[in-house]
Design a protein around this motif. Structure first.
Motif, short mmCIF file in Angstrom:
data_model
loop_
_atom_site.label_atom_id
_atom_site.label_comp_id
_atom_site.label_asym_id
_atom_site.label_seq_id
_atom_site.Cartn_x
_atom_site.Cartn_y
_atom_site.Cartn_z
N VAL A 191 99.31 11.96 -36.63
CA VAL A 191 100.33 11.51 -37.00
C VAL A 191 100.99 12.40 -38.75
O VAL A 191 99.63 12.21 -39.89
CB VAL A 191 100.04 9.63 -37.43
N ASP A 192 101.92 11.85 -39.14
CA ASP A 192 102.15 13.05 -40.31
C ASP A 192 101.68 11.98 -41.69
O ASP A 192 102.09 10.41 -40.89
CB ASP A 192 103.58 12.80 -40.49
N PRO A 193 101.41 12.34 -42.55
CA PRO A 193 100.83 10.83 -43.50
C PRO A 193 102.23 10.05 -44.05
O PRO A 193 101.84 9.01 -44.06
CB PRO A 193 99.93 12.01 -44.35
N ASP A 194 103.10 10.89 -44.21
CA ASP A 194 104.50 10.05 -44.39
C ASP A 194 104.91 9.23 -43.57
O ASP A 194 105.35 7.64 -43.49
CB ASP A 194 105.71 10.95 -45.39
N GLU A 195 104.74 9.24 -42.32
CA GLU A 195 105.16 8.22 -41.69
C GLU A 195 104.00 7.48 -40.97
O GLU A 195 104.59 6.64 -41.06
CB GLU A 195 105.18 9.16 -40.33
N ALA A 196 102.70 7.79 -41.56
CA ALA A 196 101.69 7.12 -40.95
C ALA A 196 102.05 5.61 -42.55
O ALA A 196 101.77 4.14 -42.56
CB ALA A 196 100.38 7.27 -41.18
N ALA A 197 102.41 5.96 -43.88
CA ALA A 197 102.72 4.79 -44.65
C ALA A 197 103.56 4.20 -44.78
O ALA A 197 103.78 3.07 -45.25
CB ALA A 197 102.81 6.29 -45.50
N ALA A 198 104.87 5.11 -44.33
CA ALA A 198 106.31 3.90 -43.98
C ALA A 198 104.75 2.92 -43.07
O ALA A 198 105.55 1.46 -42.79
CB ALA A 198 107.05 5.03 -43.42
#
Ligand code: S3P
Length: 167
Positions: free
Chosen positions: A97-104
């Motif tokens: 997963v892309d980290p920004d998407e994981a954070a969201a």
């Protein structure tokens, strides 16, 4: 066995895959919390991360003797020495997963994740990825979950799993 960052969708995908295969889903963090009689956040508070990692290893050892499971691991499991080796006979799939998407995603879940507490979860997740990616990549197979719903991810995991034993 599913590995990957917090927010990769490991728990949800494990449930969907297990249901489709008629197998039992096990969430390793739930198992650890149940055995300890405390939440993951409380375990981190009282025993620290090293105490949590010891419980994670113990829970992993227990799973060695159980077949027919689809296991969702915690985000740090793959880097906990001995864990991946203990379950070497299982199929391990890395949910990318892309980290920004994981954070969201984790922001929307409201679950207590001690390692992501405080400001800038995305930055923390990027740091975790930098430290952990080599371990995640030891998984035999990968599914990219970025921009993909959990149902589709589960279908992709099932497609991979049908070529091997089970995740
Ligand atoms: C951790 C992730 C958590 C949980 C614990 C430690 C980590 O699981 O195991 O808080 O080290 O990344 P999730 O990946 O389900 O958030």
């Amino acid at each position: 066995m599913l590995v990957g960052l917090p927010g990769a969708g490991k728990t949800t995908v494990a449930r969907l895959v297990a249901a489709a295969l008629g197998r039992q889903a096990v969430d390793l963090d739930d198992m650890i919390a149940e055995r300890a009689g405390r939440s993951i956040a409380e375990i981190f508070e009282t025993l620290g991360e090293s105490g949590f990692r010891a419980l994670e290893r113990a829970a992993t050892d227990e799973l060695r003797h159980r077949d027919g499971l689809v296991v969702a691991t915690g985000g740090g499991w793959a880097t906990n020495p001995g864990c991946m080796e203990a379950l070497a006979a299982s199929d391990v799939i890395y949910l990318v997963v892309d980290p920004d998407e994981a954070a969201a995603r984790v922001a929307g879940q409201g679950t207590a994740r001690p390692l992501l507490a405080g400001a800038d979860a995305a930055q923390k997740i990027r740091e975790l990825l930098a430290r952990r990616e080599a371990s995640y990549l030891l998984a035999g197979q990968r599914v990219d979950t970025t921009g993909v719903g959990t149902e589709i991810v589960a279908e992709r995991v099932l497609a991979l799993a049908s070529g091997g034993s089970h995740p």
